[in-house]
Design a protein around this motif. Structure first.
Motif, PDB file in Angstrom:
ATOM      1  N   TYR A 105       2.377  -3.655  -0.244  1.00  0.00           N
ATOM      2  CA  TYR A 105       3.456  -3.058   0.545  1.00  0.00           C
ATOM      3  C   TYR A 105       3.441  -1.540   0.449  1.00  0.00           C
ATOM      4  O   TYR A 105       3.553  -0.835   1.466  1.00  0.00           O
ATOM      5  CB  TYR A 105       4.812  -3.585   0.077  1.00  0.00           C
ATOM      6  N   CYS A 106       3.316  -1.020  -0.756  1.00  0.00           N
ATOM      7  CA  CYS A 106       3.397   0.433  -0.941  1.00  0.00           C
ATOM      8  C   CYS A 106       2.210   1.166  -0.322  1.00  0.00           C
ATOM      9  O   CYS A 106       2.331   2.325   0.065  1.00  0.00           O
ATOM     10  CB  CYS A 106       3.519   0.770  -2.425  1.00  0.00           C
ATOM     11  N   ASN A 107       1.057   0.488  -0.203  1.00  0.00           N
ATOM     12  CA  ASN A 107      -0.059   1.097   0.499  1.00  0.00           C
ATOM     13  C   ASN A 107       0.221   1.249   1.988  1.00  0.00           C
ATOM     14  O   ASN A 107      -0.426   2.043   2.661  1.00  0.00           O
ATOM     15  CB  ASN A 107      -1.331   0.276   0.285  1.00  0.00           C
ATOM     16  N   LEU A 108       1.186   0.488   2.484  1.00  0.00           N
ATOM     17  CA  LEU A 108       1.626   0.646   3.873  1.00  0.00           C
ATOM     18  C   LEU A 108       2.818   1.587   3.983  1.00  0.00           C
ATOM     19  O   LEU A 108       2.883   2.407   4.898  1.00  0.00           O
ATOM     20  CB  LEU A 108       1.993  -0.726   4.459  1.00  0.00           C
ATOM     21  N   TYR A 109       3.774   1.469   3.048  1.00  0.00           N
ATOM     22  CA  TYR A 109       5.001   2.263   3.171  1.00  0.00           C
ATOM     23  C   TYR A 109       4.807   3.728   2.810  1.00  0.00           C
ATOM     24  O   TYR A 109       5.260   4.621   3.528  1.00  0.00           O
ATOM     25  CB  TYR A 109       6.119   1.683   2.294  1.00  0.00           C
ATOM     26  N   MET A 110       4.182   4.006   1.691  1.00  0.00           N
ATOM     27  CA  MET A 110       4.123   5.386   1.210  1.00  0.00           C
ATOM     28  C   MET A 110       3.476   6.348   2.207  1.00  0.00           C
ATOM     29  O   MET A 110       3.932   7.488   2.353  1.00  0.00           O
ATOM     30  CB  MET A 110       3.415   5.445  -0.149  1.00  0.00           C
TER      31      MET A 110
END
Length: 465
Positions: A105-110
């Motif tokens: 998820y964080c590889n998409l959100y950040m």
């Protein structure tokens, strides 16, 4: 400057930080002794996911937005897919599934933090950059709204956080009248919703599940944002022009840009301490676990006020002094937290975090935008996110988790069983080091040299549809 455009960008910023503001402040409550009971080291590594997500993700997605796909479409894909991952993470029960889902998820959100900045700057155009703080402040409002919303969601019958606020300002009577109406009108509707098997009663895992739902909605909204096309490289361009990432890294040749990047990475370590430790610190000073997220919005209230003064501060004091003021606020915040009492002062220090965040990070984003040429703005912003929430946060989250374990006292079973003075002294001393490096080596006048070197053609205002 179209008022409608500013509204659209403001809604984007609101939703961008509303989603993050639901799950990040409350995640420790879900992982810790109030729910899954993971140990400090595991919690620290899970908090590092948004750091790992800031290492590779922003660099790849910045390149995609600069060279291949319209920025708004990259944002839509990231938030819709990310919403599904958050919902899946809510149902995971052990370390590895939670870690891997949140890492994805964080590889998409950040990366979207940088992309919303670059989309805003391009949509506004060079002549209207002073509007950015008034747009970015809606991200702060979104984070505040997330904390207040989730506090009400978790304590939907009693609204304990709101009761304490109204009692504090002497309006307990009006609040009780409102609570009577709330219980008669709203609570039955909520209980009907919670009775649905897939929904269920509120729990700490809902910080992930509810955030995922709003991320899905935000992904759809991104398709309505101003069209921000990429700037493809020519076949005749050298490799560093074809790669926006490589071109943005070349900005490190300039000392002031390099100093900002290094200091921002060190600041990222202190942010990790804040997010990984502040939940437990507030519990240690007798704040109820369900109300921690709401109390942490105090820093965003302060940030919202500070952001409105950024244009004046940059115009009159300059980038360097404004960012130094921000770092000074962080030093004061960590130093006071090391004292550990009284309770009202410890809660008040949350305002200093918001003050520092606004005056350092938002001003740093403005400096980076002015430094980067038009065709690498997304990648340059991604580089800043990479060092703050990537390198700094990965190191800081891991260190924070083991620091919590190291400074346990007694049984170590509760948040109060920790030596909080020892925990907070580390980031306090590191902030002082950052201030010294920045004060000695950063020279904001170099921004003109960076732009002259980096732009072969004059920058034009991007078309907005």
């Amino acid at each position: 400057m179209s008022f409608g455009l500013r509204v659209r960008l403001s809604i984007m910023m609101f939703l961008q930080y509303f989603v993050w503001g639901i799950w990040l402040p409350m995640l420790a409550q879900h992982l810790g002794p109030n729910d899954l009971k993971l140990d400090g080291g595991q919690i620290g590594w899970i908090f590092s996911v948004y750091g790992f997500g800031s290492i590779l993700g922003p660099l790849i997605m910045g390149q995609l937005a600069d060279r291949y796909f319209a920025t708004e479409r990259v944002l839509a894909f990231a938030h819709f897919t990310g919403g599904l991952l958050l919902i899946a993470a809510a149902y995971a029960q052990s370390f590895w599934p939670i870690f891997l889902l949140l890492l994805a998820y964080c590889n998409l959100y950040m990366p979207t933090m940088a992309l919303t900045n670059s989309l805003s700057f391009r949509s506004l155009g060079e002549a209207n950059q002073s509007y950015f703080p008034s747009i970015r402040v809606w991200g702060t409002v979104g984070w505040i709204a997330a904390g207040l919303f989730f506090a009400a969601y978790m304590d939907y019958k009693e609204l304990g956080f709101y009761r304490s606020i109204f009692e504090l300002i002497g309006l307990a009577g009006p609040f009780e009248s409102f609570l009577g109406w709330w219980r008669a009108s709203v609570v039955p509707a909520l209980e009907s919703l919670f009775a649905i098997p897939f929904v269920g009663l509120p729990s700490f895992k809902d910080c992930l599940r509810v955030a995922g739902f709003f991320s899905l909605l935000y992904g759809l909204y991104c398709l309505t944002l101003p069209h921000t096309p990429p700037t493809p490289a020519k076949e005749s361009d050298p490799i560093d022009k074809k790669s926006a990432l490589l071109e943005s890294l070349e900005l490190m040749r300039f000392r002031s840009f390099a100093v900002l990047i290094v200091v921002a990475a060190l600041i990222g370590i202190m942010l990790a301490f804040y997010f990984a430790c502040e939940n437990f610190f507030l519990e240690a000073i007798q704040v109820k676990a369900e109300q921690v997220g709401a109390f942490m919005t105090i820093s965003q209230f302060a940030e919202a006020v500070v952001v409105l003064f950024i244009p004046w501060s940059v115009a009159n004091l300059g980038f360097k002094k404004t960012m130094l003021i921000g770092m000074t606020a962080w030093a004061a915040r960590f130093g006071l937290s090391a004292v550990g009492q009284p309770k009202w002062l410890m809660i008040s220090t949350l305002m200093l975090h918001g003050f520092a965040f606004g005056f350092f990070f938002i001003v740093a984003q403005m400096f980076v935008d002015k430094s980067a040429s038009r065709d690498i703005k997304a990648s340059a912003q991604s580089l800043l996110i990479f060092v703050i929430y990537g390198l700094g946060t990965v190191a800081g989250s891991a260190i924070a988790g083991y620091t919590l374990d190291h400074f346990k006292t007694g049984a170590g079973a509760t948040a109060a069983d920790h030596n909080w003075q020892g925990i907070w002294m580390g980031p306090f001393l590191l902030t002082l080091v950052c201030m010294g490096i920045f004060a000695l080596l950063f020279r904001e006048e170099q921004i003109g040299e960076i732009r002259e070197d980096g732009e072969a053609l004059p920058e034009s205002t991007a078309a907005v549809h």
